[in-house]
Design a protein around this motif. Sequence first.
Motif, PDB file in Angstrom:
ATOM      1  N   UNK A 200       0.837  -1.199   0.000  1.00 50.76           N
ATOM      2  CA  UNK A 200       0.000   0.000   0.000  1.00 50.76           C
ATOM      3  C   UNK A 200       0.873   1.251   0.000  1.00 50.76           C
ATOM      4  N   UNK A 201       1.908   1.262   0.842  1.00 50.04           N
ATOM      5  CA  UNK A 201       2.830   2.392   0.868  1.00 50.04           C
ATOM      6  C   UNK A 201       3.533   2.548  -0.472  1.00 50.04           C
ATOM      7  N   UNK A 202       3.916   1.428  -1.080  1.00 48.92           N
ATOM      8  CA  UNK A 202       4.611   1.480  -2.358  1.00 48.92           C
ATOM      9  C   UNK A 202       3.734   2.117  -3.435  1.00 48.92           C
ATOM     10  N   UNK A 203       2.455   1.756  -3.466  1.00 51.24           N
ATOM     11  CA  UNK A 203       1.557   2.333  -4.465  1.00 51.24           C
ATOM     12  C   UNK A 203       1.401   3.838  -4.239  1.00 51.24           C
ATOM     13  N   UNK A 204       1.263   4.242  -2.970  1.00 53.27           N
ATOM     14  CA  UNK A 204       1.155   5.682  -2.689  1.00 53.27           C
ATOM     15  C   UNK A 204       2.435   6.412  -3.103  1.00 53.27           C
ATOM     16  N   UNK A 205       3.583   5.782  -2.831  1.00 54.01           N
ATOM     17  CA  UNK A 205       4.848   6.391  -3.238  1.00 54.01           C
ATOM     18  C   UNK A 205       4.949   6.481  -4.755  1.00 54.01           C
ATOM     19  N   UNK A 206       4.546   5.400  -5.443  1.00 52.13           N
ATOM     20  CA  UNK A 206       4.675   5.412  -6.896  1.00 52.13           C
ATOM     21  C   UNK A 206       3.717   6.421  -7.525  1.00 52.13           C
ATOM     22  N   UNK A 232      -7.389  -4.528  -0.439  1.00 54.15           N
ATOM     23  CA  UNK A 232      -7.018  -3.159  -0.091  1.00 54.15           C
ATOM     24  C   UNK A 232      -6.191  -2.512  -1.190  1.00 54.15           C
ATOM     25  N   UNK A 233      -5.320  -3.293  -1.810  1.00 58.06           N
ATOM     26  CA  UNK A 233      -4.518  -2.770  -2.912  1.00 58.06           C
ATOM     27  C   UNK A 233      -5.399  -2.412  -4.104  1.00 58.06           C
ATOM     28  N   UNK A 311      15.959   3.216   2.569  1.00 53.69           N
ATOM     29  CA  UNK A 311      15.095   4.305   3.031  1.00 53.69           C
ATOM     30  C   UNK A 311      14.351   3.838   4.275  1.00 53.69           C
ATOM     31  N   UNK A 312      13.864   4.762   5.109  1.00 52.57           N
ATOM     32  CA  UNK A 312      13.140   4.367   6.320  1.00 52.57           C
ATOM     33  C   UNK A 312      11.848   3.616   5.996  1.00 52.57           C
ATOM     34  N   UNK A 313      11.431   2.761   6.907  1.00 55.35           N
ATOM     35  CA  UNK A 313      10.176   2.039   6.713  1.00 55.35           C
ATOM     36  C   UNK A 313       8.996   3.016   6.783  1.00 55.35           C
ATOM     37  N   UNK A 314       7.928   2.678   6.068  1.00 58.21           N
ATOM     38  CA  UNK A 314       6.649   3.402   6.099  1.00 58.21           C
ATOM     39  C   UNK A 314       6.767   4.853   5.636  1.00 58.21           C
TER      40      UNK A 314
END
Length: 366
Positions: A200-206, A232-233, A311-314
């Motif tokens: 989920x974080x990866x999609x928001x980052x991308x 959720x994804x 990079x830091x988590x989350x």
Amino acid sequence: MRKIIFHINSLEQGGAERVITNLAHQFAAEGYEVYIATEWYAENEFRIDKSITRVHVGLNAEEEGKGRIAKLRIREKRLRAFIKKVRPDVVVAFCHKANYRAITAALGTGIPVIVSVRTDPVGHYDKWDDKIQIPLLFPRAAGCVFQTEGQRDFFPVKVQRKSRIILNPLNNKYLDIPKPETRVKEVVQSGRLVDFKNQLMLIRAFDKVHQKHPDYVLKIYGGDSRDGTKELLEQLIAERKAEAYVFLMGASDSLERQLVNASVFAFSSDWEGLPNALLEAMALGLPIVSTDCPCGGPRTVIQDGVNGLLVPIKDEDAMAEGICRLIENPELAERLGSKARDIRKIANSKAVFEQWQDYIESVCRH
């Protein structure tokens, strides 16, 4: 000829199960008499050669209805009976409950037990019953194999002193893939769709990456863990109207061909042991951005700015910045990817097997 019993809950396809299956085959090929004692048969298991004896030491259908303590005692009693029957030179256990079970079952037999921790101890070895069993049982093990220093340092000093850190072995199919002549405009990830991998974080980052680089897409390879993460994804992709540039690709048996020419491999987990997916991406020479997640798996194999980026988590902003940095600096990306391929020298199956063999032999001698 030495005898080895490997003990794990099942051979269901997963990281620990893959390692134990590979080791069993390698020891059998070297002339060892190898047994795998499991608690149950799973639906989708790794196959084993006829040279290895697979034995069920778990519950039968009638016993499944018994209480927790009764089932615990039956499992330990059944494993103990098998150990006493075979009289192996060593028992090697993988994973949480199997570690405790193997130590308990071998008490008083004179047979050494090596346990192996395959995940982040925080959250997995810190419950109230762990706080009783670790100081009581782990010092009785003849040895312990960890994947990272972070795992090792969680346990008592007495355990640390007789332990080894051994990486996971790479699947051979990732070792001889040539470097691609050109890279496609894809950011990729591989791994189960499960909450702690934080896709989920990866999609928001991308989504932020895509705003700067609209010609790039994100492809996430991995099967559904059925914990609700896939749904959720899918919901997040729909909310962001990202169907044209974020794709859930499903599980694949040919990742070595599907990932190799991507521009970036993005690893987003909140915690891991030593993730096979990350090792495989390194072996393919992919430019990598990875969370520096506990218990130190990525940091064990990645030196920030040398063979990948940490990079830091989350932190979706840091993840997006790392991905953009590699997209916008192809020379840096290729340099990091080329250096990442060196993981093949220390994590190929032969090198890892030799470390396990050396450790097991040292334990047997003592």
